[in-house]
Motif scaffolding. Structure first.
Motif, short mmCIF file in Angstrom:
data_model
loop_
_atom_site.label_atom_id
_atom_site.label_comp_id
_atom_site.label_asym_id
_atom_site.label_seq_id
_atom_site.Cartn_x
_atom_site.Cartn_y
_atom_site.Cartn_z
N ARG A 1 -1.33 6.18 8.68
CA ARG A 1 -0.38 6.29 7.56
C ARG A 1 1.03 6.36 8.14
O ARG A 1 1.23 6.75 9.28
N ILE B 1 0.23 -0.90 7.44
CA ILE B 1 -0.28 -2.27 7.49
C ILE B 1 0.68 -3.07 8.38
O ILE B 1 1.68 -3.62 7.89
N THR C 1 1.61 4.70 -1.52
CA THR C 1 0.67 5.58 -2.23
C THR C 1 1.36 6.58 -3.16
O THR C 1 0.68 7.31 -3.88
N MET D 1 2.67 5.66 2.76
CA MET D 1 1.91 4.42 2.61
C MET D 1 0.87 4.31 3.72
O MET D 1 0.99 4.97 4.76
N ASN D 2 -0.14 3.48 3.47
CA ASN D 2 -1.08 3.12 4.52
C ASN D 2 -0.35 2.15 5.45
O ASN D 2 0.32 1.23 4.99
N GLU E 1 5.26 7.23 6.72
CA GLU E 1 6.15 7.63 5.62
C GLU E 1 7.53 7.05 5.89
O GLU E 1 8.15 7.38 6.91
N GLN F 1 6.68 -4.06 5.39
CA GLN F 1 6.59 -2.90 6.28
C GLN F 1 7.22 -3.23 7.63
O GLN F 1 7.95 -2.41 8.20
N GLY G 1 -9.53 9.65 9.08
CA GLY G 1 -8.50 9.15 8.17
C GLY G 1 -8.12 7.73 8.50
O GLY G 1 -8.82 7.03 9.24
N VAL G 2 -7.02 7.30 7.96
CA VAL G 2 -6.46 5.98 8.26
C VAL G 2 -5.04 6.18 8.78
O VAL G 2 -4.44 7.23 8.58
N GLU H 1 0.77 -1.23 0.00
CA GLU H 1 0.00 0.00 0.00
C GLU H 1 0.81 1.29 0.00
O GLU H 1 0.46 2.27 0.66
#
Length: 139
Positions: A124, A73, A31, A70-71, A126, A79, A121-122, A29
């Motif tokens: 996130r 996860i 982005t 990115m989201n 970076e 990740q 939001g979700v 994910e």
């Protein structure tokens, strides 16, 4: 005339495992990929008493940093690997494969992984990667 622009949807950002042969795993994910490369050199002033203008000598190019938004996860192995890399300080190989098959490969050290959590939001994160050495491009 029709555009020859390359679409970005479907681009893969991958983290190497450091093994031989190296296996790359897609980071879930991501982005965007803002600011890849640039190779800005440093400059050293070499002006002296007989100079009539400032004089400079070019130094080594610096590929700088790349930030991968990115989201978050937490169950994604790639990740999770970024968090381990941040803790260990190891330089890791990364590969970006664009939709047209071209690639950009580089070694980098994870410098930061700030998390953002905002209303409506979700989660996130970076990944800030400090590139070490040269980016190898296939184009």
């Amino acid at each position: 005339m029709a555009s020859s622009a390359i679409a970005v949807q479907g681009t893969l950002v991958q983290r190497g495992n450091g093994a031989t042969p190296e296996v790359f795993t897609t980071i879930a994910e991501v982005t965007g990929i803002p600011g890849l490369g640039g190779a800005a050199p440093s400059f050293t002033e070499v002006t002296h008493l007989l100079s009539t203008r400032k004089e400079w000598r070019r130094g080594l190019p610096d590929e700088g940093e790349i930030t991968l938004p990115m989201n978050l996860i937490p169950s994604d192995p790639a990740q999770t690997g970024l968090w381990a890399d941040l803790d260990s300080g190891v330089a890791r190989n990364f590969k970006i494969t664009f939709v047209d098959g071209n690639t950009a490969s580089f070694a980098a050290i994870v410098a930061q992984l700030p998390i953002a959590a905002e209303t409506d939001g979700v989660l996130r994160v970076e990944a800030v990667l400090r590139i070490t050495g040269q980016i190898t491009r296939s184009w």
